[in-house]
Design an enzyme around this catalytic site. Structure first.
Site, short mmCIF file in Angstrom:
data_model
loop_
_atom_site.label_atom_id
_atom_site.label_comp_id
_atom_site.label_asym_id
_atom_site.label_seq_id
_atom_site.Cartn_x
_atom_site.Cartn_y
_atom_site.Cartn_z
N ASP A 1 1.28 -1.00 -0.17
CA ASP A 1 0.20 0.31 -0.35
C ASP A 1 1.22 1.00 0.21
OD1 ASP A 1 -2.57 1.17 0.48
OD2 ASP A 1 -1.28 1.90 2.37
N GLU B 1 1.04 -0.33 -5.22
CA GLU B 1 -0.58 0.78 -5.34
C GLU B 1 0.47 2.41 -4.95
OE1 GLU B 1 -3.69 3.21 -3.58
OE2 GLU B 1 -2.20 2.86 -2.32
C1 GLC Z 1 -3.94 3.60 -0.26
C2 GLC Z 1 -5.43 3.01 -0.04
C3 GLC Z 1 -6.38 3.93 0.87
C4 GLC Z 1 -5.83 4.34 2.08
C5 GLC Z 1 -4.52 4.89 1.71
C6 GLC Z 1 -3.81 5.27 3.16
O1 GLC Z 1 -4.23 4.82 -0.59
O2 GLC Z 1 -6.01 2.62 -1.01
O3 GLC Z 1 -7.75 3.46 0.72
O4 GLC Z 1 -5.96 5.86 2.62
O5 GLC Z 1 -3.51 3.88 1.41
O6 GLC Z 1 -4.07 4.41 3.95
#
Ligand code: GLC
Length: 650
Positions: free
Chosen positions: A283, A325
């Site tokens: 993430d 991500e």
């Molecule tokens: C990523 C997740 C999102 C979250 C962010 C902070 O972008 O997909 O949902 O708010 O990380 O953890």
């Protein structure tokens, strides 16, 4: 690579390890030998200036070997199998779904009973959004983790997950789970000890006694949640210090300039690899390194950290791959595969946020110029790497295409982005979309978009007005978007509820921990009575589900859809059309031409545009592989019905 300094250091480290039995460990040693020079060099680059460099590196190797000792024989066998079939994740057979387990099935135990639904639709990769233990309220949908090795009791127990994994393995379904690498909850044990004044754990975070350094950082850091969590630091009363919190004020950013943090994260990643997870979604990876004077996104060191994580995972669990991500600018996203490489050396898979945003642009404008320019601008990806193609996910939709691409398409960036937000929030006169502006930044004018796919595509308004032609258009739009993520190249990731047209749900407004965050409007709790309508002919649910299901089944049979850098865009003169050719290396299988019409009127595509791609009218007819329907051809032009895409064998 063999290099003497690192090799002799490795020998020293290995002689200090408890000597494991030789036979079973052969693979560990060959992988360690192969990866060690890279691990050493990266570690040296990041931490070589520290007095504790050698003991920290020894600790890292110890973690790799301890986790290898824990790795189950069937997972080691899978590692070997995937090493042989190394592009296993690039095949067109994979089709994924992302979901919140609570919204999808209530909890992990119930998920087991829903595997039949995945099989019915053709899903063989399931991304369960975060399930680790989180505080009851301040949890950012699971992304504020309190304990990385415990399942949140709301979703069940580790035993429930293990049973689910076994059941999924039995039906050859892959599992993706998140590792929230950038931050922890302020209730995580490390944060609690930091709050208690423990310097060792304060060094896991960015903590400062006054505003001097925070002000320096904030001068150049954009705000991620400008409305509900402005700024990037939060005052912590227990310590009297300012803590870096780029996302919400309860999400403390981890400090990767401390090698102890990196080693903890390697251990956590391998813990989940050893549970049998196939793919780990890392993430917020763009944020892993912070630097005063920069945006603290996409820093070179963030990439080096990811390379280290990859090299370490390759030693202990090489069958496990990573998803990056990184929802950042188009030219930055692709770097998360790793630069100057053939094989991915950071993450094998990355969210294709650019394509996602471009698709939404084409829907709003009914024009494919920006879509075409944006796709053209994307550099070719590495050989052993693939995209995750999605229409929407649990997050907001960012308008992440480049200003240059917008200008090249004949629009002004500021007014075009404003138009898109107005369009999807239903403010634009011609729009029947029902979305919400998210992350509105009053200083910069930026905004993103929340809303269920079906509501953004106009289904909610159409149903409310009992407007059948508008319902038809919304269904066509939803199917068209799915058609393109199935055929573009990469793993399609369907969002739960979308294949039956789930609408916005404003139930979150009743929950004080969610009401400030309108992303919850598109994080549904599925109503399985409504879901049952997917098999009732004539319902909206059935019209959508049956088409998506058919598309999945057919995608799996088209080998040209494997993601082997085998896509060429086809220049369309008609600005409503988007077309590409998916070619094959061997002559055994047909290549495929995909043509999509984003307009609400039929459009013509001159056949000669496809001649070089080998598209001919065999026996006077062309058939859409996806629907099985005969394609209308008039005066040497294909007639594409409104909001429709064809897959044509060439
Ligand atoms: C990523 C997740 C999102 C979250 C962010 C902070 O972008 O997909 O949902 O708010 O990380 O953890």
């Amino acid at each position: 690579m063999y290099e003497q300094i690192s090799h002799s250091l490795l020998n020293d480290i290995l002689t200090q390890l408890k000597q494991p039995p030789a036979k079973d460990w052969q693979h560990f040693y060959t992988r360690l030998g192969a990866n060690f020079y890279a691990i050493y060099s990266l570690f040296q680059h990041l931490y070589g200036h520290r007095d504790d460099f050698k003991p920290q590196l020894a600790h890292l190797v110890a973690v790799l070997s301890e986790q290898y000792a824990q790795r189950a024989p069937h997972l080691k066998a899978k590692d070997l199998e995937r090493e042989k079939n190394h592009d296993w994740f690039m095949q067109q057979k994979l089709v994924g779904m992302a979901l919140y387990c609570e919204g999808f099935a209530g909890n992990l135990a119930n998920m087991k009973d829903r595997l039949g639904y995945f099989q019915e639709l053709g899903i063989n990769l399931v991304h369960i959004l975060p399930i680790c233990d989180c505080p009851e309220q301040a949890n950012d949908g699971g992304y504020a983790v309190r304990d990385f090795r415990k399942i949140d009791p709301r979703y069940g127990s580790m035993e429930d997950l293990e049973q689910l994994i076994t059941a999924m393995q039995q039906c050859e379904m892959l599992l993706t789970l998140d590792v929230v690498v950038n931050h922890t909850s302020d209730e995580h044990a490390w944060a609690l000890q930091a709050k208690n004044g423990d310097q060792h754990y304060q060094d896991y975070y960015y903590m400062y006694p006054d505003r001097t350094v925070p002000d320096m950082f904030e001068a150049s850091m954009p705000e991620v949640f400008p409305e509900h969590a402005p700024g990037s630091f939060t005052y912590n009363p227990e310590t009297g210090k300012w803590v870096m919190t780029v996302f919400n004020n309860y999400q403390w950013d981890l400090n990767y300039s401390n090698p102890a943090v990196l080693i903890e994260m390697v251990d956590i990643i391998l813990f989940w690899a050893n549970k049998g997870v196939d793919i780990l979604r890392l993430d917020a990876v763009a944020f892993l390194w912070k630097k005063i004077g920069s945006t603290s996104q996409n820093e070179r060191e963030a990439h080096l950290i990811l390379q280290l994580l990859k090299d370490c995972c390759q030693v202990t669990a090489p069958g496990v791959i990573f998803i990056a991500e990184a929802i950042v600018a188009p030219l930055e996203i692709i770097k998360y595969f790793g630069e100057d490489a053939v094989n991915a050396k950071e993450c094998e898979i990355a969210y294709n946020a650019t394509f996602m945003a471009l698709l939404w642009d084409a829907v709003a404008t009914k024009n494919t110029v920006l879509l075409t320019n944006g796709v053209k601008d994307l550099p070719e990806k590495l050989d052993r790497a693939t995209w995750l193609n999605y229409v929407r996910c649990h997050d907001d939709i960012g308008l992440g295409f480049s200003d240059q691409a917008i200008i090249a398409s004949g629009f002004d960036p500021v007014s075009h982005r404003r138009f898109l937000v107005d369009y999807y929030t239903g403010q634009y006169p011609d729009s029947n979309a029902r979305g919400f502006a998210f992350g509105v930044n009053r200083k910069t004018g930026d905004a993103r978009i929340s809303g269920a796919l079906a509501s953004l595509a106009g289904l909610e308004t159409a149903l409310a007005n009992d407007d059948q032609p508008a319902v038809d258009n919304a269904i066509l739009t939803i199917v068209l978007l799915h058609n393109l993520i199935m055929s573009f190249g990469g793993i399609p990731l369907i969002y739960y509820g979308d294949s039956v047209g789930t609408l916005n749900n404003d139930g979150y407004l009743q929950d004080s921990s969610k009401m400030h965050d309108n992303r919850w409007v598109h994080r549904p709790t599925l109503d399985w009575d409504m879901m049952a309508l997917r098999n009732e002919p004539g319902t909206v649910q059935q019209r959508l589900f049956s088409q998506v299901k058919q598309m999945i089944a057919i995608r799996k049979e088209i080998s040209a859809f494997a993601d082997l850098n085998n896509r060429d865009l086809i220049d369309m003169i008609n600005p409503h059309l988007f077309a590409f050719h998916r070619h094959v290396q061997t002559g055994m299988n047909p290549s495929v031409v995909v043509i999509a019409n984003f307009d609400v009127h039929p459009q013509r595509a001159a056949l000669h545009l496809f001649k070089q791609k080998g598209l001919h009218k065999a026996g006077g007819t062309l058939v859409d592989l996806c629907s099985g329907q005969t394609v209308q051809v008039e005066d040497d032009a294909i007639i594409l019905p409104k909001l429709t895409a064809y897959w044509l064998a060439a």
